[in-house]
Design a protein around this motif. Structure first.
Motif, short mmCIF file in Angstrom:
data_model
loop_
_atom_site.label_atom_id
_atom_site.label_comp_id
_atom_site.label_asym_id
_atom_site.label_seq_id
_atom_site.Cartn_x
_atom_site.Cartn_y
_atom_site.Cartn_z
N THR B 36 70.00 -88.71 51.31
CA THR B 36 70.94 -89.35 50.36
C THR B 36 70.70 -90.76 50.14
OG1 THR B 36 72.58 -89.42 51.86
CG2 THR B 36 72.75 -87.32 50.78
N ASP B 183 65.70 -95.29 42.13
CA ASP B 183 66.29 -93.77 42.02
C ASP B 183 65.41 -92.80 42.08
OD1 ASP B 183 68.61 -92.47 42.26
OD2 ASP B 183 69.07 -92.75 39.92
N ASN B 184 64.28 -92.90 41.33
CA ASN B 184 63.47 -91.76 40.88
C ASN B 184 62.32 -91.56 42.27
OD1 ASN B 184 64.24 -91.25 38.35
ND2 ASN B 184 62.49 -92.36 37.72
N GLN B 186 63.31 -92.65 45.19
CA GLN B 186 64.05 -92.19 46.20
C GLN B 186 64.23 -90.51 46.23
OE1 GLN B 186 67.63 -90.94 46.40
NE2 GLN B 186 67.64 -90.75 48.53
N GLN B 187 64.52 -89.90 45.13
CA GLN B 187 64.71 -88.87 44.98
C GLN B 187 63.25 -87.79 45.23
OE1 GLN B 187 66.47 -87.74 41.36
NE2 GLN B 187 68.52 -88.73 41.93
N GLY B 190 62.64 -88.43 49.05
CA GLY B 190 64.10 -87.79 49.88
C GLY B 190 64.16 -88.61 50.97
N ASP B 208 74.53 -91.17 45.66
CA ASP B 208 74.87 -89.98 46.07
C ASP B 208 76.50 -90.08 46.66
OD1 ASP B 208 72.84 -88.17 45.63
OD2 ASP B 208 71.80 -89.15 47.03
#
Ligand SMILES: Nc1ncnc2c1ncn2[C@@H]1O[C@H](COP(=O)(O)OP(=O)(O)OP(=O)(O)O)[C@@H](O)[C@H]1O
Ligand SMILES: [Mg+2]
Lengths: 263, 367
Positions: B36, B183-184, B186-187, B190, B208
């Protein structure tokens, strides 16, 4: 109407100051090529006679070697002590930090005569003879403040974050120092070594107190020679000294610029 | 694919940090779930950086324990913690090429040369800056430098990525772009990320979970939606977005509503959460965006709604929205923000303002 403006007065004044400062040096250099025993203008010819004589003068050569060895060792020792000390002062907090820093910087403000006598009295009290080691320690004490100041100033400008970033990436504190801080500190370290070498190479006052007959340095030797006679050899020696003390910093400056460009 | 995610990848237990007499962090308990992005949000000096530096191992907690993956790390030095750190001013090594910067962490991880090159190339592609390996940091722009810093941190596959206001040195436009990029990334990776900021927009848009802090204390933690729409105290409501506050008292309950009488006598109906009982003093909170304004002559009161009347005192444009200050008969002012496409009022217009009970919240009175 011709007017003398304030600026041209200042210009004239500046020129005079420079002439006053540099004329003796220029005179020494010119007279060192004068073949006559008692140098005076106008010169009667041009020769390297005194340089040749100088090159054959055993005691001068020994003094020169002493100076070089002493200067180099002083430079190395002083930086070896100065870098960790500067790191400690800038990067860490410990009790008595300010007092210790002042203490190490004090030799800049204390007259050399006082330092010279004090160190002598100290080894007398320890019942030790004068030695090369004493001379070396003395020179380290005299030059350490300069290295400390230069290195500390540079270290303040190197952000802590570089080291922190390196450590977060897995470098131990020592590795972070070696990989990051040390290279960034290099110009200051070079400058510091240079300072200590030239200061040590040049020093007369304190060295007069500390040097034994066998480890006299060039400036002390010159001082001794001046007491007996004013041989034109001194002019030649002076010229060599001048060239050395000017060219070494220039060389170091060039090297450090080249170094920082390559890395 | 569906790996079990550790709900407590990072765990603070009773963390206190004091600098002399200053308490920077006070009794912090916090769990951060694997994968997260958690934002520490709060005003300057609230202890965000200190908290982050304690995870990194750059500060030692005065009290309490920190765990990563269940292991207590208080006594593990920073270079053994496997963390990625991003600084506000990038902190790229100025004397090393971009390649050497990005490869730096791999040196301490027994990676062979071919592998290093592959990983560095990949990381640079991920931050969309391929081909800059040979350049020096000073030859890149601020935004590019921050991307390299990001590449340098993710190439070591850290357990946790720590970012201390990584975007605040960038200018407005670039910041928005970089925010999305972070953000991208990190997602995509993960990677568990802790992000420090005092910019609520940044926090709301990428987190999150948001942890709102003040004076070293955690005031609320929750999803952006929770902290924004259900602030549980005055500070959080005030810090996030534009809120109106009014003090009053619970005077009764009716169906699913609580009735609150405000100081000026108006009765407001608020959705009942069961938190307050009759007779309790409360503070009413309404976000400026939740009001609807109508011309007084055209307004037909709806018994389901709360409404009041006033005069427009001040008007200003904020991008696609208009901000009004409406003065009530008793002199208090209410801040209203409405969309540009609705009717625009002039200063001096008389308006009726309406707000639904579900957009009104009650907070305990703080003393
Ligand atoms: N090394 C230190 N020595 C003494 N006090 C400190 C130190 N570091 C932080 N503090 C104090 O601790 C408190 C929290 O500081 P911190 O840097 O964590 O705040 P912050 O939330 O990151 O603020 P900002 O948004 O301004 O970065 C402040 O009152 C600060 O003065
Ligand atoms: Mg901070």
């Amino acid at each position: 109407m011709k007017r003398i403006s304030g600026w041209s007065l200042i210009r004239l004044y500046t020129i005079l100051v420079y002439v006053f400062m540099f004329a003796p040096i220029v005179a020494v250099i010119i007279l060192s090529f004068n073949p006559q025993q008692f140098g005076s203008f106008p010169m009667k010819g041009f020769s390297f006679e005194w340089y040749v004589k100088l090159a054959g003068n055993e005691t001068i050569l020994r003094a020169f070697k002493n100076s070089m060895v002493l200067g180099s060792l002083t430079a190395i020792l002083t930086t070896a002590i100065g870098i960790p000390a500067a790191m400690a002062f800038v990067r860490y907090d410990f009790p008595g930090k300010n007092s210790l820093n002042t203490l190490l910087l004090a030799p800049i403000m204390i007259p050399e005569v006082v330092l010279g006598v004090a160190l002598l009295l100290f080894i007398r009290w320890l019942q030790q003879p004068k030695s090369f080691l004493l001379l070396l320690i003395g020179h380290v004490v005299i030059t350490l403040p300069y290295v400390l100041l230069v290195v500390q100033a540079r270290l303040v400008g190197i952000k802590r974050e570089y080291e922190e970033a390196a450590m977060s990436l897995g470098a131990s504190p020592f590795q972070a120092f070696r990989e990051i801080t040390f290279p960034l500190l290099m110009p200051a370290i070079l400058a510091g070594m240079l300072f200590s070498f030239t200061i040590s190479f040049d020093d007369v006052t304190a060295t007069l107190f500390w040097a034994t007959a066998s480890n006299q340095t060039v400036p002390v030797k010159i001082f001794g020679m001046l007491r007996n006679s004013i041989s034109p050899e001194i002019n030649a020696l002076g010229t060599v000294m001048i060239i050395l003390t000017i060219s070494i910093p220039l060389l170091a400056g060039y090297l450090s610029r080249k170094f920082s460009k390559e890395t | 694919m569906t790996q079990e995610r550790n709900p407590r990848l990072v765990r603070f237990e009773g963390i206190v940090k004091r600098f002399g007499t200053v308490t920077a962090v006070e009794k912090m308990d916090l769990d951060i779930a694997e994968g997260t992005l958690v934002t520490l949000l709060g005003p300057s000096g609230c202890g965000k950086t200190t908290l982050l530096r304690m995870i990194a191992g750059l500060e030692d907690p005065t009290e309490g324990d920190i765990y990563i993956k269940g292991e207590r790390i208080n006594d593990i030095p920073i270079h053994k913690r496997n963390l990625g750190m991003i600084f506000q001013n990038y902190a790229l090594f100025p004397h090393k090429t971009i390649f050497d910067n990005v490869a730096f962490g791999l040196k301490y991880r027994n990676v062979n040369k071919a592998e290093v090159e592959k990983k560095v190339t990949q990381a640079l592609e991920m931050v969309r800056l391929p081909g800059v390996e040979k350049r020096m940091p000073a030859q890149l722009s601020g935004g590019q430098q921050q991307r390299i810093a990001l590449a340098r941190a993710i190439v070591i596959e850290p357990d946790v990525l720590l970012m201390d206001e990584p975007l605040s040195a960038l200018d407005e436009n670039l910041r928005e772009e970089m925010r999305r990029e972070v953000d991208n990334l990190q997602q995509m990776l993960g990677v568990t990320t802790i992000f420090v900021t005092h910019d609520q927009r940044e926090a709301l848009s990428m987190s999150d979970k948001i942890v709102v802090m003040k004076d070293g204390k955690k005031l609320q933690e929750g999803t952006p939606d929770e902290v924004y729409n259900q602030p549980n105290n005055h500070f959080v409501a005030d810090f996030l977005g534009h809120s109106n506050f009014a003090e009053g008292e619970v005077v009764g309950k009716e169906n699913r509503f609580v009735k609150v009488r405000l100081k000026d006598g108006t009765i407001f109906r608020v959705e009942d959460t069961g938190r307050f009982q009759e007779g309790e003093p409360v503070e009413l909170v309404v976000r400026a965006q939740k009001f609807d304004a109508f011309r007084q002559e055209e307004f037909t009161p709806d018994p389901e709604m709360n409404y009041f009347e006033g005069k427009i005192r001040d008007r200003s444009y904020m991008g696609g929205e208009v901000s009004y200050f409406v003065e009530l008969p008793d002199g208090t002012e209410v801040h209203i923000i409405s969309m540009m496409r609705t009717r625009i009022y002039e200063v001096g217009d008389s308006v009726s303002v309406q707000v639904a009970p579900r957009h009104c919240h009650l907070l305990p009175i703080e003393t």
